[in-house]
Design an enzyme around this catalytic site. Structure first.
Site, short mmCIF file in Angstrom:
data_model
loop_
_atom_site.label_atom_id
_atom_site.label_comp_id
_atom_site.label_asym_id
_atom_site.label_seq_id
_atom_site.Cartn_x
_atom_site.Cartn_y
_atom_site.Cartn_z
N GLU A 136 -5.45 -6.72 14.93
CA GLU A 136 -4.42 -4.84 14.45
C GLU A 136 -5.46 -4.49 14.51
OE1 GLU A 136 -0.75 -5.06 11.66
OE2 GLU A 136 -2.59 -3.88 9.93
N LYS A 143 8.92 -0.77 13.99
CA LYS A 143 9.75 0.07 13.06
C LYS A 143 11.02 1.01 13.14
CE LYS A 143 5.61 -0.86 10.66
NZ LYS A 143 4.69 -0.46 9.19
N HIS A 182 -5.45 -33.09 17.63
CA HIS A 182 -4.29 -33.62 18.60
C HIS A 182 -3.17 -32.53 19.13
CE1 HIS A 182 -5.85 -37.13 16.84
NE2 HIS A 182 -6.50 -36.79 16.19
N LYS A 207 0.48 -0.88 -0.08
CA LYS A 207 -0.10 0.34 -0.50
C LYS A 207 0.98 0.88 -0.17
CE LYS A 207 -3.65 2.06 2.66
NZ LYS A 207 -5.28 2.08 3.41
N GLU A 234 10.39 -4.67 4.32
CA GLU A 234 10.24 -5.84 3.92
C GLU A 234 9.69 -6.68 2.55
OE1 GLU A 234 8.94 -5.23 6.53
OE2 GLU A 234 8.99 -6.13 8.49
N GLY A 259 -5.19 -1.80 4.80
CA GLY A 259 -3.75 -2.69 4.00
C GLY A 259 -4.73 -3.98 4.70
N ARG A 260 -5.62 -4.12 5.83
CA ARG A 260 -5.64 -5.23 6.34
C ARG A 260 -7.10 -5.87 5.44
NH1 ARG A 260 -5.16 -1.99 10.34
NH2 ARG A 260 -6.48 -1.26 11.77
O1 F6P Z 1 3.42 -3.14 9.85
C1 F6P Z 1 1.63 -3.11 9.28
C2 F6P Z 1 1.39 -3.08 8.16
O2 F6P Z 1 1.19 -1.06 8.05
C3 F6P Z 1 -0.24 -3.48 8.22
O3 F6P Z 1 -1.32 -2.73 8.49
C4 F6P Z 1 -0.19 -2.92 6.69
O4 F6P Z 1 -1.07 -4.60 6.29
C5 F6P Z 1 1.46 -3.78 5.86
O5 F6P Z 1 2.21 -2.97 7.07
C6 F6P Z 1 2.35 -3.63 5.40
O6 F6P Z 1 2.31 -2.67 4.44
P1 F6P Z 1 2.01 -1.81 3.47
O7 F6P Z 1 1.09 -2.72 2.63
O8 F6P Z 1 2.16 -0.67 3.58
O9 F6P Z 1 3.52 -2.52 2.38
#
Ligand code: F6P
Length: 547
Positions: free
Chosen positions: A355, A514, A386, A209, A215, A269-270
């Site tokens: 979240e 972060k 199990h 987003k 990452e 995002g979620r």
């Molecule tokens: O760290 C949390 C977050 O901001 C989430 O809310 C989001 O889904 C995820 O990181 C990834 O963010 P992006 O889509 O901006 O890379």
């Protein structure tokens, strides 16, 4: 602004009194003695093929009435209408919350700042349809003229968990394209995916987003380097597309403007799997199936908006969760799908729920003095049986569970499905009714145990029962019913956010870690600066001196 005391409201007080005086010690065995609880406490919707049975909860008619009074007083429906109509209900980020517009199959206008957002949503959907069709029919080819066989979604959090869960759930419908997901910044993740792939036949979808997530950008750079090493820089245009709200950053990364699939800040995002973030789903199972997923969610959106509180499944799910969380002091909620296809559903819901509702500040910017969002966890049945079910049945913790099961299997394999579902039905029965001392002794006597052994074994074999469950029984696992299931949980989470008077749509709690990681990263390359607490400082030193 004067402090609003939720716990002092008559609705809360009534529930507290009812809990203390009538429900605290009541047992499901007794509750089931009166009337037909299934008729009273279940909702079936044959059009979508979902039965929601909540009769195995520690409630009676009075509890239900008081919970409904609470939900009405909280004005869940009014807030829902605000969300659907584009009001900026995410007030800390000054944003509308419109994942529902992404699946607005009626196409009725939805306005943000006076502008109808449906044309732009439809334009991106068309673009997704075209790319996924082109890819699946071999019209979109790689730099060396070969057909694309593998799609790699690089993203994290909402840009990974949603599409990954849906692709896993609907795997049966996949055909010509393989899909892979890389999320972790641990190099092992991308290494293990890339080692299986041929760059000539691979398309990378960079899903972010913000397009600033460490990452995702790190993994995207590694993927680009891998591709350029083997095919040269000119190949990037045939092998990289991006899904983002941040067009500027995508361009800076070097992805062709035509290969950008946009979405907008009104999509959290979620809650984004319905947006361009769903592109990997379209590539994997085809756009038609993706549209069915949207249909299913839209169906539940209408149910949530238009059904009276007493028959409104997400609202009922929400108030039951509230009942246990805030009166029975349960702190977790297990989600147990009896479907291997849903093996990442709990992981998906963890972000979606935790979240959203892992918050402590209320509508008036005050700290809450009550519990908010629960810990969500789970695994598919029967595997979980199990592993952790022992604790569910006989442990000291009180854990309400959601059981999700399907009437028809996606693929009939011998009598597996009946065996699976026999367990699904048996578990909620065992959790509710348990096994009494008398029943245990009778069984042991019947089995011929000595009186001495019976004395030792009885306590160990008693199941207290009275462990509440919801049963979601769905006709079959299709794109449509999956869309519906996800939307049910999304609206449950929304409704609970309203009950707890918190903002379910921001996520400030993920920021601090972060920021600190950015401070520490150079110290792992250039040595620490002795600025941390003794624990962190020494751990960094051990890391640096042994790497
Ligand atoms: O760290 C949390 C977050 O901001 C989430 O809310 C989001 O889904 C995820 O990181 C990834 O963010 P992006 O889509 O901006 O890379």
């Amino acid at each position: 602004m004067c402090k609003f005391e939720l716990k002092s409201t008559s609705c809360w007080q009534n529930l507290q009194k009812h809990y203390n005086e009538e429900m605290k010690t009541i047992h499901l065995r007794d509750l089931f003695k009166n009337g037909n609880r299934f008729n009273e406490f279940s909702v079936s919707d044959n059009s979508i093929g979902i039965t929601f049975d909540y009769s195995k909860n520690i409630i009676n008619s009075k509890t239900f009435k008081l919970l409904m009074d609470f939900a009405k007083e909280a004005k869940i429906s009014e807030y829902a209408r605000k969300m659907f109509s584009g009001e900026k209900i995410n007030w800390t980020e000054k944003r509308a919350v419109l994942h529902t517009a992404l699946r607005n199959r009626s196409n009725r206008p939805v306005y943000v700042d006076g502008k109808d957002v449906m044309p732009q949503i439809n334009a991106v959907l068309s673009k997704m349809e075209k790319l996924s069709n082109d890819l699946r029919t071999g019209k979109w080819i790689g730099f060396t003229g070969k057909r694309i066989t593998d799609v790699v979604n690089i993203g994290i959090g909402g840009s990974d968990l949603g599409p990954k869960m849906v692709c896993e759930a609907l795997k049966y419908y996949a055909d010509v394209i393989n899909v892979h997901f890389v999320s972790n910044i641990d190099g092992a993740d991308i290494y293990e995916v890339l080692k299986k792939l041929n760059p000539q036949t691979t398309l990378f979808i960079i899903a972010s987003k913000t397009f600033t997530t460490l990452e995702t950008i790190t993994n995207a750079l590694t993927a680009r380097e891998w591709l350029i090493d083997q095919l040269g820089g000119k190949a990037v245009v045939n092998h990289f597309v991006a899904l983002s709200t941040n067009v500027k950053k995508v361009k800076e990364f070097g992805i062709d403007e035509n290969n950008i699939f946009e979405f907008w800040n009104f999509v959290g995002g979620r809650y984004s799997l319905w947006s361009a973030i769903g592109l990997s789903i379209c590539c994997y199972i085809g756009f038609e199936k993706f549209a069915e997923l949207l249909e299913g969610a839209y169906y539940i959106d209408q149910h949530f908006l238009n059904t009276p509180y007493e028959k409104n499944i997400p609202i009922i799910m929400a108030v039951l969760g509230f009942w246990y969380n805030n009166f029975f002091n349960s702190s977790t909620c297990a989600v147990l799908p009896y479907s291997q296809y849903l093996h990442t559903f709990a992981a998906y819901l963890q972000q979606s729920d935790m979240e959203s509702n892992g918050k402590t500040i209320d509508f008036e910017n005050n700290r809450v003095n009550y519990q908010t969002g629960p810990i969500i966890w789970g695994q598919p049945g029967t595997n979980g049986q199990h592993s952790f079910y022992q604790l569910l049945h006989q442990g000291t913790k009180f854990i309400p569970c959601d059981f999700i099961g399907y009437i028809n299997p996606v693929k009939k394999v011998g009598d597996h499905h009946e065996k699976l579902m026999a367990n699904y039905f048996a578990q909620t029965q065992a959790l509710a009714f348990g096994l009494t001392r008398e029943q245990v002794i009778a069984k042991l006597n019947q089995a011929g145990f000595s009186q001495e052994d019976i004395k030792v074994l009885t306590n160990h074999k008693i199941f207290d029962g009275n462990r509440p469950t919801n049963s979601m029984l769905i006709s079959s696992l299709t794109a449509k019913t999956l869309g519906a299931l996800i939307a049910l949980y999304e609206h449950k989470i929304f409704a609970q956010g309203i009950i707890w008077r918190i903002n379910s749509f921001d996520q400030w709690g993920v920021e601090l870690g972060k920021v600190l990681a950015n401070v520490i990263l150079p110290e792992l390359k250039n040595g620490s600066k002795n600025t941390h607490d003794s624990s962190t400082e020494n751990l960094i030193k051990i890391f640096n001196s042994n790497k």
